[in-house]
Design a protein around this motif. Sequence first.
Motif, PDB file in Angstrom:
ATOM      1  N   GLU A   1      -1.230  17.967   2.795  1.00 55.85           N
ATOM      2  CA  GLU A   1      -2.363  18.225   2.074  1.00 55.85           C
ATOM      3  C   GLU A   1      -2.341  18.994   0.971  1.00 55.85           C
ATOM      4  OE1 GLU A   1      -5.957  16.768   3.738  1.00 55.85           O
ATOM      5  OE2 GLU A   1      -5.566  16.887   5.752  1.00 55.85           O
ATOM      6  N   PRO A   2      -1.974  20.267   1.033  1.00 57.36           N
ATOM      7  CA  PRO A   2      -1.988  21.062  -0.312  1.00 57.36           C
ATOM      8  C   PRO A   2      -1.115  20.544  -1.436  1.00 57.36           C
ATOM      9  CG  PRO A   2      -1.575  22.474   1.974  1.00 57.36           C
ATOM     10  CD  PRO A   2      -1.072  20.750   2.307  1.00 57.36           C
ATOM     11  N   LEU A   3      -0.210  19.975  -1.167  1.00 56.30           N
ATOM     12  CA  LEU A   3       0.623  19.440  -2.180  1.00 56.30           C
ATOM     13  C   LEU A   3       0.040  18.172  -2.632  1.00 56.30           C
ATOM     14  CD1 LEU A   3       4.119  19.094  -0.083  1.00 56.30           C
ATOM     15  CD2 LEU A   3       3.330  21.114  -1.588  1.00 56.30           C
ATOM     16  N   ALA A   4      -0.614  17.572  -2.010  1.00 54.84           N
ATOM     17  CA  ALA A   4      -1.404  16.338  -2.638  1.00 54.84           C
ATOM     18  C   ALA A   4      -2.735  16.805  -3.447  1.00 54.84           C
ATOM     19  CB  ALA A   4      -2.203  15.532  -1.667  1.00 54.84           C
ATOM     20  N   PHE A   5      -3.213  17.954  -2.876  1.00 51.47           N
ATOM     21  CA  PHE A   5      -4.356  18.537  -3.618  1.00 51.47           C
ATOM     22  C   PHE A   5      -4.044  19.297  -4.859  1.00 51.47           C
ATOM     23  CE2 PHE A   5      -7.192  21.994  -4.899  1.00 51.47           C
ATOM     24  CZ  PHE A   5      -8.378  21.532  -5.037  1.00 51.47           C
ATOM     25  N   ALA A   6      -2.623  19.956  -4.751  1.00 48.59           N
ATOM     26  CA  ALA A   6      -2.165  20.353  -6.174  1.00 48.59           C
ATOM     27  C   ALA A   6      -1.837  19.388  -7.106  1.00 48.59           C
ATOM     28  CB  ALA A   6      -0.886  21.191  -6.094  1.00 48.59           C
TER      29      ALA A   6
ATOM     30  N   GLU B   1       9.546  22.113  -8.868  1.00 41.33           N
ATOM     31  CA  GLU B   1      10.830  21.804  -9.464  1.00 41.33           C
ATOM     32  C   GLU B   1      10.763  20.710 -10.184  1.00 41.33           C
ATOM     33  OE1 GLU B   1      13.495  21.801  -6.339  1.00 41.33           O
ATOM     34  OE2 GLU B   1      12.822  23.909  -5.382  1.00 41.33           O
ATOM     35  N   GLY B   2      10.383  20.773 -11.522  1.00 42.69           N
ATOM     36  CA  GLY B   2      10.180  19.432 -12.000  1.00 42.69           C
ATOM     37  C   GLY B   2       9.275  18.553 -11.905  1.00 42.69           C
ATOM     38  N   THR B   3       9.225  17.453 -11.453  1.00 39.20           N
ATOM     39  CA  THR B   3       8.314  16.535 -10.830  1.00 39.20           C
ATOM     40  C   THR B   3       8.175  16.625  -9.178  1.00 39.20           C
ATOM     41  OG1 THR B   3       9.952  14.710 -10.343  1.00 39.20           O
ATOM     42  CG2 THR B   3       8.498  14.594 -12.631  1.00 39.20           C
TER      43      THR B   3
ATOM     44  N   ALA C   1       7.616  20.183   3.627  1.00 43.80           N
ATOM     45  CA  ALA C   1       7.031  18.732   3.241  1.00 43.80           C
ATOM     46  C   ALA C   1       7.368  19.000   1.608  1.00 43.80           C
ATOM     47  CB  ALA C   1       5.683  18.573   3.424  1.00 43.80           C
ATOM     48  N   THR C   2       7.808  17.625   0.908  1.00 41.98           N
ATOM     49  CA  THR C   2       7.945  17.588  -0.339  1.00 41.98           C
ATOM     50  C   THR C   2       7.338  16.329  -0.805  1.00 41.98           C
ATOM     51  OG1 THR C   2      10.124  16.381  -0.237  1.00 41.98           O
ATOM     52  CG2 THR C   2      10.108  18.882  -0.344  1.00 41.98           C
ATOM     53  N   ILE C   3       6.608  16.361  -2.221  1.00 35.71           N
ATOM     54  CA  ILE C   3       6.267  15.194  -2.839  1.00 35.71           C
ATOM     55  C   ILE C   3       6.706  15.174  -4.274  1.00 35.71           C
ATOM     56  CG2 ILE C   3       4.156  14.802  -1.172  1.00 35.71           C
ATOM     57  CD1 ILE C   3       2.414  15.767  -3.686  1.00 35.71           C
ATOM     58  N   GLU C   4       7.295  14.173  -4.604  1.00 35.12           N
ATOM     59  CA  GLU C   4       7.909  13.932  -5.884  1.00 35.12           C
ATOM     60  C   GLU C   4       7.124  13.015  -6.680  1.00 35.12           C
ATOM     61  OE1 GLU C   4      12.187  12.451  -8.064  1.00 35.12           O
ATOM     62  OE2 GLU C   4      11.907  12.534  -5.967  1.00 35.12           O
ATOM     63  N   ALA C   5       6.566  13.419  -7.613  1.00 33.13           N
ATOM     64  CA  ALA C   5       5.585  12.918  -8.568  1.00 33.13           C
ATOM     65  C   ALA C   5       6.284  11.618  -9.246  1.00 33.13           C
ATOM     66  CB  ALA C   5       5.047  13.639  -9.529  1.00 33.13           C
ATOM     67  N   ASP C   6       5.633  10.718  -9.676  1.00 33.17           N
ATOM     68  CA  ASP C   6       6.049   9.388 -10.405  1.00 33.17           C
ATOM     69  C   ASP C   6       5.424   9.474 -11.746  1.00 33.17           C
ATOM     70  OD1 ASP C   6       6.827   7.032 -11.303  1.00 33.17           O
ATOM     71  OD2 ASP C   6       6.528   6.024  -9.596  1.00 33.17           O
ATOM     72  N   THR C   7       6.350   9.824 -12.947  1.00 33.91           N
ATOM     73  CA  THR C   7       5.520   9.883 -14.244  1.00 33.91           C
ATOM     74  C   THR C   7       5.106   8.450 -14.537  1.00 33.91           C
ATOM     75  OG1 THR C   7       7.986   9.600 -15.108  1.00 33.91           O
ATOM     76  CG2 THR C   7       6.761  11.820 -14.741  1.00 33.91           C
ATOM     77  N   ALA C   8       5.647   7.154 -14.093  1.00 41.28           N
ATOM     78  CA  ALA C   8       5.282   6.135 -14.612  1.00 41.28           C
ATOM     79  C   ALA C   8       4.123   5.697 -13.858  1.00 41.28           C
ATOM     80  CB  ALA C   8       6.505   5.097 -14.328  1.00 41.28           C
ATOM     81  N   MET C   9       4.059   6.211 -12.618  1.00 43.00           N
ATOM     82  CA  MET C   9       2.600   6.056 -11.702  1.00 43.00           C
ATOM     83  C   MET C   9       1.859   7.117 -11.343  1.00 43.00           C
ATOM     84  SD  MET C   9       2.308   3.160  -8.505  1.00 43.00           S
ATOM     85  CE  MET C   9       3.108   1.807  -9.418  1.00 43.00           C
ATOM     86  N   PRO C  10       1.158   7.572 -12.131  1.00 47.96           N
ATOM     87  CA  PRO C  10       0.689   9.005 -11.604  1.00 47.96           C
ATOM     88  C   PRO C  10      -0.417   9.202 -10.364  1.00 47.96           C
ATOM     89  CG  PRO C  10      -0.600   7.943 -13.723  1.00 47.96           C
ATOM     90  CD  PRO C  10       0.506   7.231 -13.442  1.00 47.96           C
TER      91      PRO C  10
END
Length: 307
Positions: free
Chosen positions: A64-69, A12-14, A97-106
């Motif tokens: 772990e699957p989210l981080a691998f993705a 869902e977006g980031t 579990a959710t992780i939200e990517a940081d576009t400023a810090m990949p």
Amino acid sequence: MTEPFDTPITREGTLLVGPWRGPRQMLAEQHYDGHASIHDDATAQKLGFKGGTIEGPTHFTQFEPLAFALWGERWFREGCLSVHFRAPVFEGEEVRATIEADTAMPSRAKARMERLDGTEILTGSIEVGTGNGPTALEQRLASLAPLVDPVVLRDVHVGLTSQRIPVRMGADDHMGNYYPFTLAQKRLRMTETSDRFATAIPMEMISVLIQHKAGEDRFPVRGPHVGLFADQEIRLIDGPLEVGADYEVEREIVGLSGSKRTESMWVKSRVYRPGGTSPVAEMLLNSAIMKESYATYAAEHAALYGS
């Protein structure tokens, strides 16, 4: 590249969102210092919980699957998950579990887990590599006031370091009274499956590898008492850690803090290959001791510090 997980992930977006899962309780028969733990129903209920809690690092597998993705193979070599546990989970409950990517810090993202009713179970940071600035727990530890009027931890001090302790986790090695199961048994009940875990120790079991001999560190903590994991960070530096390989663990007390109900000991554990000088993994753990579980806490506090 062969995908190591078949976990369905929604983007869902980031935001990367994992599926709802029902983690399993495997520590109901955990014992240390001659008594049951917070994961035992009767013990937990005496301390105000509705039942035995599921151990915090059990939830790490859902990330772990989210981080691998997000980061691919790099996650297994130098991944880090750093979280503050905010609410317990009990068997039969579902969490996501959710992780939200940081576009400023990949190389870093926000990590969060919630229960079906929206309760936040944990929150923190997840990343790969170093140089990303302080992790969620490094920031948290730096912000906490030091422990005052200690009773259970009155003989403990920051900087106290253990000798190196040899550790190993084969697929069928029973991990002792602290963790009364094997890796093979655990894999049958983990929320996410992967053939990779036949040779690489899953992140939640790195906690077991490090902690199953924690009683040998000889830290002068008074007991018996009941504790729980309040904060935990696991970092791979030169991973993955291998099933059946020999390692050594050194533990250092890096912080002491407290609350109305707890005295907390923050321990940094470093994992080395035998004779090595550079750690291959690290764990920062806040073990929060329940004051009311130490039978003579009130009397000893009064004797030490007055009423």
